[in-house]
Write an enzyme that holds these catalytic residues in place. Sequence first.
Site, PDB file in Angstrom:
ATOM      1  N   HIS A 298       2.709  85.662  64.699  1.00 17.32           N
ATOM      2  CA  HIS A 298       1.281  85.296  64.827  1.00 17.32           C
ATOM      3  C   HIS A 298       0.587  85.772  63.550  1.00 17.32           C
ATOM      4  CE1 HIS A 298      -2.422  84.260  66.711  1.00 17.32           C
ATOM      5  NE2 HIS A 298      -2.490  85.153  67.687  1.00 17.32           N
TER       6      HIS A 298
ATOM      7  N   GLY B 103       4.867  81.903  57.500  1.00 19.83           N
ATOM      8  CA  GLY B 103       3.807  81.104  56.874  1.00 19.83           C
ATOM      9  C   GLY B 103       4.087  79.614  56.959  1.00 19.83           C
ATOM     10  N   PHE B 104       5.163  79.233  57.649  1.00 22.65           N
ATOM     11  CA  PHE B 104       5.492  77.806  57.815  1.00 22.65           C
ATOM     12  C   PHE B 104       5.668  77.476  59.292  1.00 22.65           C
ATOM     13  CE2 PHE B 104       6.278  78.389  53.444  1.00 22.65           C
ATOM     14  CZ  PHE B 104       5.963  77.167  52.868  1.00 22.65           C
TER      15      PHE B 104
ATOM     16  N   HIS C  93       4.242  75.499  63.013  1.00 21.10           N
ATOM     17  CA  HIS C  93       3.163  75.777  63.958  1.00 21.10           C
ATOM     18  C   HIS C  93       3.527  75.273  65.336  1.00 21.10           C
ATOM     19  CE1 HIS C  93      -0.894  76.038  65.622  1.00 21.10           C
ATOM     20  NE2 HIS C  93      -1.041  76.987  64.718  1.00 21.10           N
TER      21      HIS C  93
ATOM     22  N   ASP D 165      -1.506  80.885  57.000  1.00 17.62           N
ATOM     23  CA  ASP D 165      -1.098  82.185  56.482  1.00 17.62           C
ATOM     24  C   ASP D 165      -0.429  82.124  55.114  1.00 17.62           C
ATOM     25  OD1 ASP D 165      -2.015  83.785  58.575  1.00 17.62           O
ATOM     26  OD2 ASP D 165      -0.341  83.154  59.823  1.00 17.62           O
TER      27      ASP D 165
HETATM   28  N1  COA Z   1      11.074  78.664  59.079  1.00 19.16           N
HETATM   29  C1  COA Z   1      12.270  78.081  59.342  1.00 19.16           C
HETATM   30  N2  COA Z   1      12.481  77.310  60.420  1.00 19.16           N
HETATM   31  C2  COA Z   1      11.458  77.132  61.266  1.00 19.16           C
HETATM   32  C3  COA Z   1      10.200  77.708  61.053  1.00 19.16           C
HETATM   33  C4  COA Z   1      10.030  78.500  59.905  1.00 19.16           C
HETATM   34  N3  COA Z   1       8.853  79.086  59.625  1.00 19.16           N
HETATM   35  N4  COA Z   1       9.357  77.344  62.049  1.00 19.16           N
HETATM   36  C5  COA Z   1      10.064  76.567  62.862  1.00 19.16           C
HETATM   37  N5  COA Z   1      11.335  76.451  62.398  1.00 19.16           N
HETATM   38  C6  COA Z   1      12.411  75.704  63.009  1.00 19.16           C
HETATM   39  C7  COA Z   1      13.089  76.581  64.076  1.00 19.16           C
HETATM   40  O1  COA Z   1      14.148  77.353  63.541  1.00 19.16           O
HETATM   41  C8  COA Z   1      13.562  75.556  65.056  1.00 19.16           C
HETATM   42  O2  COA Z   1      14.711  74.917  64.537  1.00 19.16           O
HETATM   43  P1  COA Z   1      15.934  74.541  65.512  1.00 19.16           P
HETATM   44  O3  COA Z   1      15.344  73.532  66.469  1.00 19.16           O
HETATM   45  O4  COA Z   1      16.955  74.024  64.585  1.00 19.16           O
HETATM   46  O5  COA Z   1      16.304  75.827  66.206  1.00 19.16           O
HETATM   47  C9  COA Z   1      12.434  74.517  65.041  1.00 19.16           C
HETATM   48  O6  COA Z   1      11.841  74.615  63.736  1.00 19.16           O
HETATM   49  C10 COA Z   1      11.380  74.778  66.115  1.00 19.16           C
HETATM   50  O7  COA Z   1      10.891  76.095  65.950  1.00 19.16           O
HETATM   51  P2  COA Z   1      10.365  77.038  67.108  1.00 19.16           P
HETATM   52  O8  COA Z   1      10.370  78.471  66.657  1.00 19.16           O
HETATM   53  O9  COA Z   1      11.053  76.725  68.399  1.00 19.16           O
HETATM   54  O10 COA Z   1       8.880  76.531  67.231  1.00 19.16           O
HETATM   55  P3  COA Z   1       7.745  77.280  68.005  1.00 19.16           P
HETATM   56  O11 COA Z   1       6.755  76.255  68.348  1.00 19.16           O
HETATM   57  O12 COA Z   1       8.245  78.161  69.080  1.00 19.16           O
HETATM   58  O13 COA Z   1       7.208  78.290  66.878  1.00 19.16           O
HETATM   59  C11 COA Z   1       6.080  79.304  65.186  1.00 19.16           C
HETATM   60  C12 COA Z   1       6.082  78.138  66.156  1.00 19.16           C
HETATM   61  C13 COA Z   1       4.736  79.358  64.471  1.00 19.16           C
HETATM   62  C14 COA Z   1       6.273  80.630  65.938  1.00 19.16           C
HETATM   63  C15 COA Z   1       7.240  79.110  64.179  1.00 19.16           C
HETATM   64  O14 COA Z   1       7.010  77.941  63.426  1.00 19.16           O
HETATM   65  C16 COA Z   1       7.398  80.302  63.274  1.00 19.16           C
HETATM   66  O15 COA Z   1       8.044  81.285  63.680  1.00 19.16           O
HETATM   67  N6  COA Z   1       6.775  80.272  62.053  1.00 19.16           N
HETATM   68  C17 COA Z   1       6.833  81.412  61.187  1.00 19.16           C
HETATM   69  C18 COA Z   1       5.778  82.432  61.592  1.00 19.16           C
HETATM   70  C19 COA Z   1       4.385  81.987  61.236  1.00 19.16           C
HETATM   71  O16 COA Z   1       4.128  81.516  60.154  1.00 19.16           O
HETATM   72  N7  COA Z   1       3.466  82.228  62.171  1.00 19.16           N
HETATM   73  C20 COA Z   1       2.072  81.909  61.982  1.00 19.16           C
HETATM   74  C21 COA Z   1       1.681  80.729  62.811  1.00 19.16           C
HETATM   75  S1  COA Z   1       0.038  80.177  62.428  1.00 19.16           S
END
Ligand code: COA
Length: 375
Positions: free
Chosen positions: A219, A255-256, A258, A309
């Site tokens: 987050h 940072g990538f 959503h 972010d």
């Molecule tokens: N880097 C690499 N891969 C990523 C990724 C990232 N930042 N965000 C998503 N993915 C990939 C996951 O590994 C997953 O791949 P898979 O299907 O092969 O396993 C797929 O994309 C779906 O990701 P998931 O984590 O299930 O999506 P989510 O909706 O639960 O998570 C976030 C959303 C924001 C938690 C996730 O994108 C993330 O952890 N981002 C990095 C943290 C971040 O920047 N948070 C701030 C949000 S504003």
Amino acid sequence: MTSNPTMGLAGVVAGRTSLSTVGKEGCGLTYRGYSIEDLAERSTFEEVAWLLLRGELPTSPQLTDYRTRLQSLRELPAGLKAVLEQLPETAHPMDVLRTGCSALGCLEPELATSGTFDVVDRLLATFPSMLAYWHWFQTRTMRIETHSEEDSMAGHFLHLLHGQRPSELHRQAFDASLILYAEHEFNASTFTARVVTSTLSDFYSAITGAIGTLRGPLHGGANEAAFDLINEFASPNDAERGVLERLARKDKIMGFGHRVYRDCDPRSPIIQQWAKRLADEVGDTRLYPVSERIEAVLRREKKLFPNLDFYSASAFHFLGIPTLFFTPLFVFSRTAGWGAHILEQRSENRLIRPTADYIGPEPRAFVPLEVRRTV
Ligand code: COA
């Protein structure tokens, strides 16, 4: 264990709100009907805080009064200064704010007679003061004054942090980032604040819980982690190599991505423009080009886009803000959104208490201690 579709409550409508829409038209974000692009370009953080909390943009006299009111609330009570002085230099600044919020709740509790906006205005005014007071005390043993002539949160905090008035460019850039961070529907920390509120608990408890939720790297903590990543690389080519290695290890790149937006985060291009302007101002030839390359690699390899972010990290760095303060800045701003959600939850409250799919053992006979076997 196989994951089920509601894990993480993804896609679950958990309530209703009149505060913001996230990704409704694919990539859009609105606060009370106004687009984030308009607000970031044409308003200020104090106008946005008023809009979120009171429902409409302020008139000019209302805005002047609001700025004066927030300015008058920036002093910290002696008891809170004493608490902050006890927190070690090694504490994470998010823990400092979480503790500061909770301590203020003991010193100035919310009462039945408190005005609707009393606590949220006080927190908006004091969070920057708390962080700056603790920072100067722990790093230089200085007890700073926490008032300033600045009538904006952006100017005030930069002034306290650097001990001098910020340039207009820096104040505007920081103000824009505060607007972008102010509100985002039912994200994890806001949902926490609403859950706490739904038990009829007090404002401070709801915000304290929200700060704890925001702290995690999935987050709010992502902006710190994003900067650590960007700062590791000496050049764009180095970044390309490093990010490919991480992707091969299936690491997440902070940072990538959503949970709600699918193709882009509308806040990212806005903060990216500010990051570019600030990079140009300081003559940066490394961090901004490295950031652009990381973005290109993530798009090419994973179709992932930067969220707010990612470019915030370098923008904050160019403003001279220590990395560990990045998530606390998010608290300064999001307090407006959290506060508005707390008030909205109170206005049509029902205890938030979902149920769970049970996946444990079938009912079974109790095994007395003396006959339990150790494995
Ligand atoms: N880097 C690499 N891969 C990523 C990724 C990232 N930042 N965000 C998503 N993915 C990939 C996951 O590994 C997953 O791949 P898979 O299907 O092969 O396993 C797929 O994309 C779906 O990701 P998931 O984590 O299930 O999506 P989510 O909706 O639960 O998570 C976030 C959303 C924001 C938690 C996730 O994108 C993330 O952890 N981002 C990095 C943290 C971040 O920047 N948070 C701030 C949000 S504003």
